[in-house]
Write a protein that holds these residues in place. Structure first.
Motif, PDB file in Angstrom:
ATOM      1  N   CYS A 613      42.596  47.944  46.479  1.00  0.00           N
ATOM      2  CA  CYS A 613      42.900  46.952  47.518  1.00  0.00           C
ATOM      3  C   CYS A 613      44.369  46.558  47.504  1.00  0.00           C
ATOM      4  O   CYS A 613      45.002  46.411  48.560  1.00  0.00           O
ATOM      5  N   VAL A 614      44.913  46.389  46.305  1.00  0.00           N
ATOM      6  CA  VAL A 614      46.275  45.882  46.186  1.00  0.00           C
ATOM      7  C   VAL A 614      47.302  46.965  46.508  1.00  0.00           C
ATOM      8  O   VAL A 614      48.261  46.730  47.261  1.00  0.00           O
ATOM      9  N   HIS A 615      47.090  48.166  45.972  1.00  0.00           N
ATOM     10  CA  HIS A 615      48.109  49.216  46.105  1.00  0.00           C
ATOM     11  C   HIS A 615      47.900  50.078  47.352  1.00  0.00           C
ATOM     12  O   HIS A 615      48.877  50.502  47.969  1.00  0.00           O
ATOM     13  N   ARG A 616      46.658  50.359  47.690  1.00  0.00           N
ATOM     14  CA  ARG A 616      46.400  51.246  48.830  1.00  0.00           C
ATOM     15  C   ARG A 616      46.230  50.479  50.139  1.00  0.00           C
ATOM     16  O   ARG A 616      46.757  50.892  51.177  1.00  0.00           O
ATOM     17  N   LEU A 617      45.473  49.405  50.084  1.00  0.00           N
ATOM     18  CA  LEU A 617      45.237  48.621  51.289  1.00  0.00           C
ATOM     19  C   LEU A 617      46.282  47.537  51.504  1.00  0.00           C
ATOM     20  O   LEU A 617      46.279  46.883  52.542  1.00  0.00           O
ATOM     21  N   HIS A 618      47.149  47.323  50.509  1.00  0.00           N
ATOM     22  CA  HIS A 618      48.198  46.300  50.589  1.00  0.00           C
ATOM     23  C   HIS A 618      47.611  44.926  50.898  1.00  0.00           C
ATOM     24  O   HIS A 618      48.113  44.192  51.759  1.00  0.00           O
ATOM     25  N   ASN A 619      46.529  44.608  50.198  1.00  0.00           N
ATOM     26  CA  ASN A 619      45.878  43.322  50.387  1.00  0.00           C
ATOM     27  C   ASN A 619      46.789  42.207  49.872  1.00  0.00           C
ATOM     28  O   ASN A 619      47.402  42.345  48.809  1.00  0.00           O
ATOM     29  N   GLU A 620      46.867  41.093  50.598  1.00  0.00           N
ATOM     30  CA  GLU A 620      47.763  39.993  50.246  1.00  0.00           C
ATOM     31  C   GLU A 620      46.998  38.720  49.898  1.00  0.00           C
ATOM     32  O   GLU A 620      47.587  37.646  49.842  1.00  0.00           O
ATOM     33  N   ASP A 621      45.688  38.838  49.713  1.00  0.00           N
ATOM     34  CA  ASP A 621      44.894  37.651  49.423  1.00  0.00           C
ATOM     35  C   ASP A 621      45.187  37.164  48.007  1.00  0.00           C
ATOM     36  O   ASP A 621      45.063  37.928  47.048  1.00  0.00           O
TER      37      ASP A 621
END
Length: 1097
Positions: A613-621
């Motif tokens: 989520c953090v590295h591939r989807l660039h999630n900012e939550d």
């Protein structure tokens, strides 16, 4: 339909058809045309379609008695062939419907023609095309006759009967389309035999389907199937099938068999002429259905009816005696054929001949009763389901319930569903529910038979029931699988008509969990399906259901805690494959998984998903980042934690943060988990460098040095941090004093000169000998000496620079430029505001520059304020709430330099305005730079020098009036820059008298030393228009690429045309000074003749 009405009826068509030309010997019909041949050689033509008749004498010119032997007509009624026999031999004639006289076919002279086969599809009104002729000596000929040629085109011999010469009595020709072309089929009959001939051609036509031959033994008849020939060993082909022979004895009712004298064939019947009556025999049942009598004259009764003929085109039949013609009409002969076929148990043919639903119901009922009587219940159910009117639904169901045939009843219900329309919704739902229950009963019965785990007696009973074959148990299992598949297919087909709640209760009551899940999936009740799979421990199947596009995403979040505990790997893989999934809503499930113990080397699936989520989807939550950080902190190796903290997730975003986790939460967590290096990083990231250095000194002095070096913009803080490191290093050193001093000196070198020896001396003991610091102290003193020398040099340079500046200021104060008193301005004046006069609808003022070119303004005014117009250097038109309405034109203005009217200021309020501005011509300002006399307030905000107008002088020597330069620059730059210059002028104008400074030419010292708002605006205007010479700078270079005529100057191009002189062409609208409203009204429409002469002078 009137069932009692006869199928065939006889009516007298023409009583004296022969017209006294002898008795009728032969007859032919086609397309409502009847041709008669008489015993005296006359051919009589009756055209009942056109309503006329004609007769032709074919015996003319022939010796002896002549009689017409046979006459033939084509199906269209246009072509006729007749054979005349008499004392002079036989002759054959051809006659067209348009001719008035028949033509002899010379090549057929002496031959008696008994039969003609017409090519029914190819024949035309103008030509017979290819026809086949049969003679009484057993020969076949092919012939073609064209109406325009008046004779046969050709006659070709085809075949001759040599073994058994007999006369050909009838011919028929048909065709069939094959892959290699069109095959011709010719049937020929003799008194004893039937022959068939085939040949290849290129025709495609409609064909006959039945034939009948009046042979000696009986009526030989059958069907014709030209598309499926039957080959014989000899290579011959036969296209006759379903052959039958109708014995004449069936026509006489015990009396001796009598051969009919003539026959005609309809679609379903034979019309047989026996004696003086026609017996109608059904071709299928071979039963006599009607006997037709004729109304003959007394003189014709003795000989009786001679023969029958048919008109295939009109669908009529005819009979004839010596004098009369009788018409045999057909009245819907196929109406009772369904009964005939039904009695013969030919159900398919019976259904094909049914005319209404009641007839079809009777056929189905007979079939169903027959199958029910023979205990073929499934077949009977299929037929009963097709009955709609004569048998009720309840009667049929009771039949099967009485005999206990549940399978047949289920089949009946299913077939009934197929026959119902979509409008019968209630009946469809009820029948579908009943069929569902019958399916469940059947499945339950098979399961009970297969389940052999019981008492011995029960097993013995079941074995007796299953001993039909050796593999009875396998057959039952196969039957079970088959009924399950059939039931599921039924549920899939009826999912939209079955009541959801009722069906689910039925499935649940029978314990059919798998079918319940299947039906729930069909009804898109995915929650039930997923819950079932989770209870069964089949996480992969549950995840497959969740992957369907129609499944709501909320179910992902609802079942996530159960699924991740059941199979973490598959669950995480499913999450990663699902789009538009919100990881924040999965945090409870991930925390439940993380709270359970895991093997040391086991891959942490939650960490894997969060990293995705953090590295591939660039999630900012922040919640997602905090959870991942907490999981990293609990790992033994803090490498992943440090890498995560060092990542800048917001990199590349404008004004975005470098990280999305909560740094305070991260600090508390790392302190709790004793991740000191991570704490140091967080302190540093939060700009708490002192805490970071203090904590890093507890972990690694090298880390503390790195943290101290991170501070670059605050020298004092950086020095303080290094002192903390130095104090710690000196305090922690263990060894001899000299070794400690050497290490301290080495530490000083690492600071790159930031720390001096004097900075760290306080950290040493008071009893330390200065000899140990001799080298460092001397080095520090040398550095100080170098710095002092450098400062001295900088002071000398500053003093020298200040002297130069003072000299430059003195020289600048004495700088001047020499302008000849005769030097002209020379700027090209252009209508710079021609494209802007409709802008700034909300502006308080609109500025219109004016040059010597001229302008036209039409405006209305009701009241003018008290203004000093001076020498008309500007026109100020105040606007009041009362509005104004006035139009005036200056005709003579006196000796004035009107080129100084640089602008018109029209104030604007919410009431609106309407101004029309027109530029008359282009020109060059030829006025002198040094103009003396007159109050030239042409540019608001400018300070006049003595009695001269404001002007600019450039180092290159060019000089321009201020207003001319403004006009030139504004015209040459783009729209944005022009609006900027206009805005500056407007602001200077709004400042009023304060912007003019000293209108009499005096410049006070206060005006030089102080910087008022007007000064700032003037400075900005100078920068905008006088940053470079317009003739020597980039402004002139850019104008090289411009066209001579701009697109917006199209109207001016038209003004260049030479037109007749008009006194009103040079009118200008000006504001006359000192005039009130009444004077303005009186002095309207003034010309500017004096203006033109004064400017040129």
């Amino acid at each position: 339909m009137d069932q009692s009405r006869q199928v065939f009826t006889v009516d007298l068509l023409e009583r004296y058809a022969s017209k006294g030309r002898g008795v009728i010997t032969c007859m032919a019909a086609g397309n409502d045309v009847i041709l008669l041949g008489t015993s005296k050689g006359w051919l009589i033509r009756h055209d009942f379609g056109a309503g006329g008749s004609s007769d032709f004498d074919l015996s003319s010119g022939r010796p002896g008695d002549q009689s017409i032997h046979r006459v033939f007509v084509d199906p269209g009624g246009s072509h006729c062939i007749a054979t005349v026999v008499g004392g002079g031999g036989a002759e054959t004639f051809y006659m067209h419907a348009k001719w008035s006289k028949a033509r002899v076919l010379g090549r057929l002279k002496g031959l008696i023609v008994n039969a003609v086969a017409w090519n029914r599809q190819l024949i035309t009104e103008a030509s017979t095309k290819e026809i086949v002729i049969g003679t009484d000596n057993g020969q076949l000929f092919e012939m073609t006759v064209d109406e325009k040629d008046k004779r046969e085109k050709y006659i070709k011999f085809l075949f001759e009967l040599k073994e058994l010469p007999e006369a050909f009595m009838g011919l028929q020709m048909e065709t069939a389309s094959l892959s290699n072309g069109t095959r011709y089929y010719v049937m020929a009959v003799t008194p004893t035999r039937l022959y068939s001939f085939t040949g290849i051609g290129l025709l495609e036509q409609r064909r006959a389907i039945h034939f009948a031959w009046l042979s000696g033994a009986g009526i030989y008849h059958g069907g014709l199937n030209f598309g499926a020939q039957h080959s014989f060993p000899t290579g011959d082909e036969n296209f006759v099938e379903s052959k039958a022979l109708l014995d004449y004895s069936k026509l006489s009712d015990g009396v001796d068999a009598v051969k009919p004298s003539s026959m005609a064939v309809s679609e379903f019947h034979f019309l047989l002429l026996i004696g003086n009556e026609v017996k109608v025999v059904n071709r299928i049942s071979e039963q006599i259905i009607e006997e037709l009598q004729f109304d003959q004259t007394s003189e014709s009764v003795s000989r009786g009816v001679i023969g029958l003929c048919s008109d295939a085109t009109a669908g009529l039949f005819y009979a004839y005696d010596q004098n009369s013609i009788f018409q045999v009409s057909v009245n819907d002969e196929g109406r009772d054929m369904w009964k005939v076929y039904l009695d013969m148990k030919e159900y398919a043919a019976a259904l094909a001949n049914c005319r209404d639903p009641l007839q079809r119901d009777q056929v189905y009922l007979v079939q169903a009763d027959a199958a029910f009587s023979s205990r073929d219940f499934l077949r009977a159910a299929s037929f009963y389901a097709k009955i709609n009117y004569i048998l009720s639904f309840e009667e049929v169901t009771l039949k099967f319930i009485t005999v206990g045939e549940q399978d047949a009843l289920r089949t009946f219900l299913l077939r009934k569903l197929d026959n119902l329309t979509k409008d019968d919704k209630c009946q469809i739902t009820m029948i579908s529910t009943w069929a569902t229950e019958l399916y469940l009963d059947k499945i339950d019965c098979i399961v009970n038979l297969i389940d052999v785990t019981g008492t011995r007696e029960k097993r013995a009973l079941i074995n007796r029931l299953l001993l039909e074959e050796d593999n009875a148990l396998e057959n039952r299992s196969s039957e079970y699988q088959s009924i399950i598949q059939e039931f599921r297919a039924f549920l899939s087909d009826c999912k939209d008509v079955l009541d959801e709640a009722t069906t689910m209760r039925l499935l649940e009551s029978y314990g059919r969990v798998e079918e319940l899940v299947y039906f729930a999936s069909l009804k898109e009740q995915y929650e039930i399906v997923i819950h079932h799979y989770i209870q069964q421990g089949e996480a992969k199947k549950a995840l497959e259901v969740l992957q369907k596009p129609a499944v709501p995403v909320d179910l992902q979040y609802k079942f996530a805690p159960d699924l991740i505990v059941l199979d973490a790997y598959e669950t995480v893989e499913s999450w990663m494959a699902t789009k538009n999934l919100n990881p924040r809503k999965l945090i409870p499930a991930m925390m439940r998984y993380s709270s359970e113990p895991h093997a040391k080397n086991e891959t942490h699936e939650v960490i894997k998903y969060l990293e995705f989520c953090v590295h591939r989807l660039h999630n900012e939550d922040p919640g997602v980042h905090n959870l991942l950080l907490s999981l990293y902190a609990k790992q033994e190796d803090d490498g992943a934690l440090l890498r995560f903290l060092q990542c800048k997730f917001g990199k590349g975003r404008e004004n975005g943060p470098d990280f999305f986790y909560d740094p305070k939460y991260a600090l508390r967590l790392c302190l709790k988990e004793k991740r000191m290096r991570a704490c140091v990083h967080i302190y540093s990231m939060m700009n708490m460098h002192e805490e970071a250095v203090a904590l890093s000194l507890q972990v690694d002095p090298e880390l503390a040095m790195a943290e101290a070096d991170k501070v670059e913009d605050d020298e004092d803080l950086r020095k303080k941090l290094w002192l903390m490191v130095a104090k710690h290093v000196i305090g922690q050193e263990k060894g001899t004093k000299r070794e400690n001093i050497r290490k301290a000196i080495a530490f000083l070198k690492e600071t790159d000169g930031l720390l001096k020896i004097e900075d760290i001396l306080p950290f040493f003991p008071d009893f330390a000998l200065i000899d140990d610091f001799k080298e460092a102290i001397c080095s520090s003193l040398e550095d100080y000496n170098n710095q002092i020398e450098q400062l001295k040099q900088e002071m000398n340079d500053a003093t020298h620079g200040a002297d130069n500046i003072r000299n430059d200021i003195s020289a600048l104060a004495q700088r001047y430029a020499v302008i000849d008193r005769d030097e002209e301005c020379g700027v090209l004046i252009c209508p710079v505001f021609s494209s802007f006069y409709k802008l700034h609808a909300k502006a308080t003022l609109i500025l219109f520059p004016y040059t010597s070119i001229g302008w036209d303004i039409t405006y209305t005014s009701r009241a003018l304020g008290e203004q000093e117009y001076g020498l008309w250097s500007e026109i100020i038109l105040p606007y009041t709430s009362m509005g104004w309405d006035i139009t005036y034109t200056s005709r003579a203005l006196g000796e004035q330099e009107f080129g100084l009217w640089s602008e018109i200021i029209l104030p604007y309020t919410s009431m609106g305005w309407d101004i029309t501005y027109t530029s008359r011509a282009l020109g060059i300002c030829k006025r002198k730079i040094l103009i003396v006399g007159g109050d030239y307030r042409v540019s608001r905000g400018y300070t006049t020098v003595g009695q001269m107008a404001p002007f600019y002088v450039f180092p290159c020597g060019h000089a321009f009036h201020a207003h001319c330069l403004i006009a030139h620059v504004t015209f040459s730059v783009n729209e944005t820059q022009a609006e900027y210059i206009l805005d500056l002028q407007k602001q200077l104008t709004l400042l009023g008298d304060g912007a003019r400074k000293d209108m009499n030419g005096g410049i006070t010292e206060d005006s030089i030393t102080s910087m008022t708002p007007a000064d700032k605006l003037r400075s900005q205007l100078d920068d905008a228009i006088a940053s470079e010479c317009p003739f020597c700078g980039e402004l002139m270079i850019r104008q090289i690429s411009l066209p001579f005529i701009l697109p917006e100057e199209a109207q001016q191009v038209n003004s260049w045309e030479i037109k007749p002189e008009n006194n009103l062409a040079n009118l200008r609208s000006l504001s006359l000074p000192g005039l009130g409203i009444s004077e303005i009204h009186e002095r309207t429409m003034l010309t500017t003749d004096h203006l033109a002469s004064s400017t040129t002078g």
